[in-house]
Design a protein around this motif. Structure first.
Motif, mmCIF file in Angstrom:
data_model
loop_
_atom_site.group_PDB
_atom_site.id
_atom_site.type_symbol
_atom_site.label_atom_id
_atom_site.label_comp_id
_atom_site.label_asym_id
_atom_site.label_seq_id
_atom_site.Cartn_x
_atom_site.Cartn_y
_atom_site.Cartn_z
ATOM 1 N N HIS A 92 -1.207 7.894 -4.915
ATOM 2 C CA HIS A 92 -1.733 6.541 -4.295
ATOM 3 C C HIS A 92 -3.193 6.560 -4.252
ATOM 4 O O HIS A 92 -3.749 5.590 -3.425
ATOM 5 C CB HIS A 92 -1.055 6.549 -3.036
ATOM 6 N N THR A 99 -2.649 4.461 -12.234
ATOM 7 C CA THR A 99 -1.256 4.808 -11.789
ATOM 8 C C THR A 99 -0.358 4.536 -12.718
ATOM 9 O O THR A 99 0.658 5.408 -12.783
ATOM 10 C CB THR A 99 -0.859 3.894 -10.514
ATOM 11 N N LEU A 120 6.027 7.255 -2.335
ATOM 12 C CA LEU A 120 4.903 6.350 -2.313
ATOM 13 C C LEU A 120 4.659 5.701 -0.932
ATOM 14 O O LEU A 120 5.686 5.226 -0.416
ATOM 15 C CB LEU A 120 5.229 5.396 -3.320
ATOM 16 N N ASN A 121 3.336 5.524 -0.704
ATOM 17 C CA ASN A 121 3.111 4.653 0.487
ATOM 18 C C ASN A 121 3.381 3.396 0.458
ATOM 19 O O ASN A 121 3.436 2.814 -0.834
ATOM 20 C CB ASN A 121 1.339 4.558 0.765
ATOM 21 N N TYR A 140 -4.476 -2.193 -2.561
ATOM 22 C CA TYR A 140 -5.525 -0.807 -2.673
ATOM 23 C C TYR A 140 -6.806 -0.838 -2.091
ATOM 24 O O TYR A 140 -7.497 -1.866 -2.208
ATOM 25 C CB TYR A 140 -5.599 -0.734 -4.227
ATOM 26 N N LYS A 148 -6.990 4.105 -1.330
ATOM 27 C CA LYS A 148 -5.675 4.672 -1.262
ATOM 28 C C LYS A 148 -4.607 3.226 -1.541
ATOM 29 O O LYS A 148 -5.175 2.157 -1.062
ATOM 30 C CB LYS A 148 -5.307 4.764 0.451
ATOM 31 N N ARG A 149 -3.658 3.492 -2.189
ATOM 32 C CA ARG A 149 -2.659 2.644 -2.805
ATOM 33 C C ARG A 149 -1.501 2.433 -1.789
ATOM 34 O O ARG A 149 -1.098 3.675 -1.395
ATOM 35 C CB ARG A 149 -2.359 2.709 -4.164
ATOM 36 N N PHE A 150 -0.914 1.152 -1.656
ATOM 37 C CA PHE A 150 0.141 1.127 -0.759
ATOM 38 C C PHE A 150 1.156 0.131 -1.859
ATOM 39 O O PHE A 150 0.692 -0.878 -2.482
ATOM 40 C CB PHE A 150 -0.057 0.363 0.531
ATOM 41 N N PHE A 151 2.430 0.389 -1.981
ATOM 42 C CA PHE A 151 3.438 -0.089 -2.809
ATOM 43 C C PHE A 151 4.378 -1.024 -2.024
ATOM 44 O O PHE A 151 4.865 -0.699 -0.903
ATOM 45 C CB PHE A 151 4.094 0.965 -3.543
ATOM 46 N N THR A 156 6.671 -0.901 -6.995
ATOM 47 C CA THR A 156 7.486 0.242 -7.149
ATOM 48 C C THR A 156 8.264 0.085 -8.213
ATOM 49 O O THR A 156 8.214 1.081 -9.262
ATOM 50 C CB THR A 156 8.320 0.658 -5.727
#
Length: 194
Positions: A92, A99, A120-121, A140, A148-151, A156
């Motif tokens: 992430h 990515t 994954l976050n 992100y 830090k990335r969040f999905f 996803t």
């Protein structure tokens, strides 16, 4: 950090997938998942960016081959060599294009039909930075000086849209870090390139 036995339910599928081939673990931390894999009889090749974490994993799991390296460097296993790849909360840190490239490289490292298990976050991971931080790009953020990335569900699924057979994609929570953490748990099989 609390014990987080997330891998246990996937060990039979990993065994079927990997056979005698090694399992590559990306971002092994201090070796909790490495130990689970080694105790289940897998040959594990693991790496982490942190020299301290890699050293701790070497001590904890002497049978594993452990490297200290950046995920952007060439993997310690070559094209088609891994029976399975594990990446728990370690993918992430990068821009979206990086990515996507990372997931493509993971796919290339797997043998045909090999499994990729990752966590994954989630965009719902409020305790660990999914809100209230400067945006770099959508989902992100710069969290305490660290990208830090969040999905979400769409992003996803998009990671596995080409060259993968998506076997499982579940939104979950864990208390691995004491406070509740929201994440996506994904199991995908390397398929034909589309």
């Amino acid at each position: 950090m609390l014990h987080d036995p997330w891998l246990a339910r996937w060990l039979p599928q990993l065994k079927d997938s990997a056979g005698t081939r090694p399992v590559l673990e990306i971002g092994c931390g201090t070796g909790a998942d490495t130990a689970t894999l080694a105790d289940a009889g897998f040959a594990v090749v693991a790496f982490d960016l942190s020299a301290g974490s890699a050293a701790a994993t070497r001590l904890r799991v002497p049978s594993a081959q452990v490297h200290c390296q950046d995920v952007r460097a060439p993997f310690p296993l070559g094209t088609g060599e891994a029976g399975a790849v594990i990446a728990s909360l370690s993918l992430h840190y990068f821009a979206w294009t990086e990515t996507l490239d990372l997931v493509r490289r993971i796919r290339d490292t797997l043998q045909p039909g090999g499994l990729f298990l990752c966590r994954l976050n989630s965009v719902e991971d409020r305790h660990f930075g999914a809100a209230g931080h400067p945006a770099i790009e959508p989902n992100y953020y710069l969290v305490d000086g660290q990208p830090k990335r969040f999905f979400d569900e769409r992003s996803t699924a998009e990671l596995f849209a080409s060259g993968w057979q998506l076997l499982s994609m579940e939104h979950q929570t864990t208390r691995k870090y004491v406070r509740q953490k929201a994440l996506w748990e994904v199991v995908a099989r390397r398929g034909d390139v589309l």
